[in-house]
Design a protein around this motif. Structure first.
Motif: not given
Length: 318
Positions: A98-104, A137-139, A158-167
């Motif tokens: 979804c993230a890859a398609f959203a970017y493209l 991310w929104t798309l 999670a796939v769009l944010h680099p590193g250890l991330t708290r959501f």
């Protein structure tokens, strides 16, 4: 002819599976495994280079994003996909797609595909500006809802944010996100085949919603996230490992801890892992364990690779 490539990593949700939809926080990390999507824009009719088993669902996701982006022109050119992310095992395969398609799709709308050159421009999530990451991310979250019906935005985040991330979930989109400092440890991760499909696992957990083990799982996620964010004076690695081990009793009560996963957990601890857990929907799938040093991580990895049910095991610093 114009084209671009987007490389999106897989992910692990270290804490927060199942309970994020009820407001518990999640902690995630990206992985080395990745999905690579290339869109070559030409005047030729659209073509998707992908095997038949997933072709229909992938085209549905792409069509949804095309509509959400407000694109009225027909698709042109071709898209090729290649992925090392295991499908349906808790590593974010659908989120990465979804993230890859959203970017493209967003680039098609903006008309920002670069002209053809000998060196193909490759974009990764960590190279995106904060503004572009939020737009993608929104798309991507819109598309994720097509797959799962209800999406918190954390998987695609999670796939769009680099590193250890708290959501931290909140009403509406997006969830709050905060980059955390590395733990200074090594992560051993892999997967065992699921004995029950993800949809059934989710239903089994929901049947116990409000039970003491369910609430304990949410409490563990909150304590782990707070510990990793506010770590002054704390020996954080053993605390995180202990919290991970405590989730097993919860998973067992909820009915999503498979017998192979129980045996793998025992083997990991005997091999020197400090602690770890299953992650994802349950009944197998993705898992992770912590080790203090690379040498310890390698020993745990090698022992787990010999476990008959293990599909793969890898290590990374975290």
């Amino acid at each position: 002819m114009r084209h671009t490539i987007f490389r999106c990593p897989g992910k692990l949700m270290l804490f927060g599976e199942h309970v994020v939809l009820e407001g518990a926080p999640a902690v995630t990390t990206p992985l080395v495994m990745e999905l690579i999507a290339q869109w070559t824009v030409m005047d030729e009719a659209f073509e998707l280079f992908l095997g038949e088993p997933n072709r229909k669902s992938v085209l549905e996701i792409l069509g949804l994003l095309w509509d959400k982006a407000g694109l009225e022109q027909p698709m042109r050119g071709n898209i090729s996909l290649a992925s090392t992310i295991p499908i349906g095992q808790g590593f974010g395969s659908s989120a990465a797609l979804c993230a890859a398609f959203a970017y493209l799709v967003r680039n098609v709308k903006a008309g920002s595909f670069p002209n053809f050159s000998m060196i193909m421009p490759t974009i990764r999530p960590e190279t995106l500006s904060a503004k572009d990451r939020m737009a993608v991310w929104t798309l991507a979250n819109e598309a994720e809802q097509l797959i799962h019906g209800k999406a918190s935005g954390i998987d695609t985040g999670a796939v769009l944010h680099p590193g250890l991330t708290r959501f931290a979930p909140k009403p509406g989109f997006p969830p709050d996100s905060k980059r955390l400092e590395p733990l200074g440890a090594w992560l051993v991760y892999g997967n065992v085949p699921r004995t029950v499909d993800a949809k059934t696992c989710i239903a089994m957990v929901q049947a116990h919603k409000g039970s003491a083990p369910y609430l304990k799982l949410a409490e563990i996620a909150a304590v782990a996230a707070d510990t990793m964010e506010n770590r002054k004076g704390k020996k954080i690695i053993p605390i995180v490992a202990k919290l991970a081990n405590e989730t097993l009793a919860c998973f067992r009560y909820l009915g999503i801890l498979s017998e192979p996963m129980e045996r793998l957990h025992e083997l990991a601890l005997r091999s020197g892992a400090l602690g770890g857990k299953m992650c994802g929907a349950g009944s197998g799938g993705a898992f992770w364990y912590l080790a203090k040093t690379r040498e310890q991580a390698i020993r745990v990895r090698d022992n787990l690779l010999a476990f008959p049910a293990c599909s793969f095991v890898d290590i990374k610093s975290i």
